[in-house]
Each structure stands twice: as C-alpha cells, then as structure tokens.
Design an enzyme around this catalytic site. Structure first.
Site, mmCIF file in Angstrom:
data_model
loop_
_atom_site.group_PDB
_atom_site.id
_atom_site.type_symbol
_atom_site.label_atom_id
_atom_site.label_comp_id
_atom_site.label_asym_id
_atom_site.label_seq_id
_atom_site.Cartn_x
_atom_site.Cartn_y
_atom_site.Cartn_z
ATOM 1 N N PRO A 6 -51.414 38.027 21.436
ATOM 2 C CA PRO A 6 -51.201 36.599 21.700
ATOM 3 C C PRO A 6 -49.913 36.139 21.047
ATOM 4 O O PRO A 6 -49.686 36.395 19.865
ATOM 5 C CB PRO A 6 -52.430 35.935 21.047
ATOM 6 C CG PRO A 6 -52.889 36.905 20.011
ATOM 7 C CD PRO A 6 -52.546 38.271 20.530
ATOM 8 N N MET A 7 -49.031 35.478 21.824
ATOM 9 C CA MET A 7 -47.758 34.994 21.288
ATOM 10 C C MET A 7 -47.454 33.626 21.876
ATOM 11 O O MET A 7 -47.478 33.458 23.104
ATOM 12 C CB MET A 7 -46.626 35.977 21.623
ATOM 13 C CG MET A 7 -46.727 37.317 20.919
ATOM 14 S SD MET A 7 -45.418 38.461 21.410
ATOM 15 C CE MET A 7 -46.016 38.993 23.029
ATOM 16 N N CYS B 279 -51.192 34.279 12.199
ATOM 17 C CA CYS B 279 -49.898 33.669 12.515
ATOM 18 C C CYS B 279 -49.188 33.251 11.228
ATOM 19 O O CYS B 279 -49.726 32.470 10.432
ATOM 20 C CB CYS B 279 -50.078 32.456 13.413
ATOM 21 S SG CYS B 279 -48.511 31.649 13.816
ATOM 22 N N LYS C 73 -57.993 38.466 14.516
ATOM 23 C CA LYS C 73 -56.681 39.079 14.280
ATOM 24 C C LYS C 73 -56.141 38.538 12.964
ATOM 25 O O LYS C 73 -56.104 37.327 12.748
ATOM 26 C CB LYS C 73 -55.707 38.765 15.410
ATOM 27 C CG LYS C 73 -54.359 39.479 15.269
ATOM 28 C CD LYS C 73 -53.499 39.271 16.514
ATOM 29 C CE LYS C 73 -52.254 40.160 16.477
ATOM 30 N NZ LYS C 73 -51.228 39.649 15.556
ATOM 31 N N GLY D 292 -48.179 46.120 15.202
ATOM 32 C CA GLY D 292 -46.965 46.075 14.404
ATOM 33 C C GLY D 292 -46.033 47.234 14.687
ATOM 34 O O GLY D 292 -46.389 48.392 14.466
ATOM 35 N N ASP D 293 -44.847 46.930 15.210
ATOM 36 C CA ASP D 293 -43.777 47.922 15.413
ATOM 37 C C ASP D 293 -44.097 48.996 16.445
ATOM 38 O O ASP D 293 -43.570 50.116 16.370
ATOM 39 C CB ASP D 293 -43.408 48.601 14.084
ATOM 40 C CG ASP D 293 -42.781 47.640 13.093
ATOM 41 O OD1 ASP D 293 -42.447 46.508 13.488
ATOM 42 O OD2 ASP D 293 -42.630 48.022 11.918
#
Length: 332
Positions: A17-18, A101, A140, A204-205
């Site tokens: 989610p962004m 977030c 998350k 992540g990454d």
C-alpha cells in the site's frame, strides 16, 4: 499460502500500500503483470468515520484487481474499530492495519509507525479490530521506532495472539524512513520463531528478481511485498514471477516496449481522472521510469511540466526513437 480463508499461490508477490500510488488503476496494472494481492492507498480511520468523500473513493474496488486488501490507519481504538466495520462493507478480501507508515504527518501524531512507541495501544487497537470484523485482519509494521527499540520478535508474537491472519514486516525502523538498506535478519528471526504460525511477509529493497529469490531462500518468509520499486515499473512483478518459477531472467524490455507500457499507464490514468489530473497523478511514475538514460534531463523536465496528453504522448514517442537502441534498466 493462506490468509484466513484466502488461498494464494506459493511464494506470492504482494503490492505494498502506497499513498498516491496504489490507486485502482495502478492495482489493476500490477495485477495484470503478476502481483497476487493488492492493497489500497492508506485510509484514515477518522476520515472514514466522518464519511469524507475522497477517503470513501479510495475503497472503490473491482473484481479485476482481486484479491485486494483495504489498509486503514489511525491512533484511536474506537475510531479504528469503527473504520474497520465501514471498510468491511466495501467487501475487501483483507483488512490491513498500518503500523508502519513513517511520514511525519502520520507518525508524529501517533498513527502509522508512531504506534511503535506505544506497543500496548498497538495491541489494543488490533484486538478491537479483529473482534469488530469477520474479514481476515493483517498488520504491516516495521522493526521498531529506532535502533534502540527493534522489538519486532516480541511484538510479532503479541500481534499474532490478537488473532491477526498474517504479518508484513518492513526491514527498517521508523527513524530510518526509507534510507540505508533494509535489514532482513530480524524478519527472518520472526519467521523462524517456533511460536509463530501465521504467514510472515517480508518487505524492503526487493528491487530485482535475483534479490527476491535470495530473500525467500535466506530468510524463509512466506511471501514478498514490493513497494517503491514498482513505481514507474509495474512489470517488475512479471520479471520476479518468471524468475521465481523458472530460475531464468526475462530479457529487459526494449525502450519501445518500455514506452508503450508507460503510455498505457498514463492513458489509463487520464481516462479515469481526466486529462490534467490524470497527468499530474502520473508524474510520480514518469519521474523515475526512465532513470539512467544519458542526456535525458532536458526532455525529462519537459515531460514533467506538460499538462497536455497529446504533448506527453509526443514526448514518449520521442524517447522511444531517441533511445531506440537502449533497453530498460536490467532487473538482475
């Protein structure tokens, strides 16, 4: 992998989610390229309870993108539980709680990753939401607030005890924001904790197919969540899935193929939001999608300033011709 009654393939790929990125149009594209589970943009619990129209629109789902989760954030127990009930009415496959977030306007108010400074309240909110809805609830979060408070192994156990059905961990602290490298060692510790029995999703990454394979093999997580590397490159899911399934890298898209994929994304956005808003909404993707091209800056500035879809399509055609002998950045 199962989340509640939701059955996903082995080693599924999830779209993170962004905010201002994972709208309905982008989710549909990522689904087409091989993402297995979508998430909406962040949904504010307070705005949801107040029935703010813009917030309600974030929960507009369609069958083409399923399975899909709605992610909510907030800091008040009652408001979060009520927001979860409202979100459930949109019929998502999952309700996800945002405890990760890091942006100041959210975390500084105690929501998102800000909840990492108040673990008892984090647990209380999660318990209230699990009790309030029948839809599977997931969380998350991050490793901790800062380097001195990376308590994710203990926190993961406590979250699991509330009844959540899966846990996604971003391998950074809130203090790191998105800087430095994600630390997957603690994600692996959570996954390999014998007390844990829910799916653990690493985030992540994950910038390439080879990294995806490495993280799955090295840390044993059940699934991978891809976030920022998909911006301007939704086809990363296709690249990763092919490598996970075959052990072979797909050839990098030609520049003509790259341009046409971005052109489709922009035109979908314009069709959905109108010309000006659709172009503005696409700029985050346009700003990064051609990264690495030599002598590109003048044309990039022009591309990011135009508000005309006709001019933007002409610029994209110029890119395709001028860099015809270039491939997209290799995803090794």
């Amino acid at each position: 992998m199962k989340i509640g009654n939701l059955q996903l393939r082995a080693e599924p790929l999830l779209l993170a989610p962004m905010e201002d990125v994972t709208d309905r149009m982008f989710r549909e594209l990522c689904k087409r390229y091989g993402a297995d589970l979508m998430y909406t943009e962040f949904v504010s619990s307070d705005a949801l309870v107040r029935e703010v129209d813009k917030t309600l629109k974030k929960m507009e789902l369609n069958d083409a993108e399923r399975p899909v989760g709605i992610q909510i954030y907030g800091k008040e127990i009652d408001a979060m539980a009520e927001a979860a009930k409202i979100a459930e009415q949109a019929n998502p496959d999952i309700i996800d709680i945002n405890f990760g977030c890091p942006v100041k306007k959210i975390a500084s108010k105690g929501a998102g990753a800000g909840m990492l400074r108040d673990i008892p309240k984090m647990i209380a909110i999660t318990e209230a939401i699990v009790k309030a809805v029948k839809t599977p609830v997931t969380v998350k979060t991050r490793l901790g607030w800062d380097e001195s408070s990376k308590h994710i192994v203990e926190v993961a156990e406590r979250l699991q005890d509330t009844g959540i059905q899966a846990l996604t961990i971003h391998g950074r602290t809130r203090a790191q924001m998105y800087t430095g490298e994600a630390d997957w060692t603690l994600i692996g510790e959570v996954k390999n904790n014998p007390r844990m029995h829910i799916p653990i999703i690493g985030n992540g990454d994950i910038t390439s197919p080879k990294k995806a394979r490495k993280y799955l093999d090295s840390y044993g997580v059940d699934a991978l969540m891809v976030g920022r590397p998909s911006i301007g490159r939704p086809w990363i899911f296709k690249e990763i899935r092919h490598y996970l399934d075959t052990g072979e890298l797909l050839p990098a898209p030609t520049m003509a193929e790259h341009v046409e994929m971005i052109r489709e994304q922009v035109n979908m956005s314009v069709k959905w939001l109108g010309e000006r808003r659709g172009i503005l909404h696409s700029r985050r993707h346009l700003a990064v999608t051609f990264k690495g091209l030599e002598n590109f800056r003048p044309l990039k500035i022009k591309m990011l300033r135009t508000e005309s879809i006709e001019e933007l399509n002409e610029i994209l055609s110029e890119i395709s011709l001028k860099w015809a002998n270039h491939s997209s950045p290799c995803s090794e």
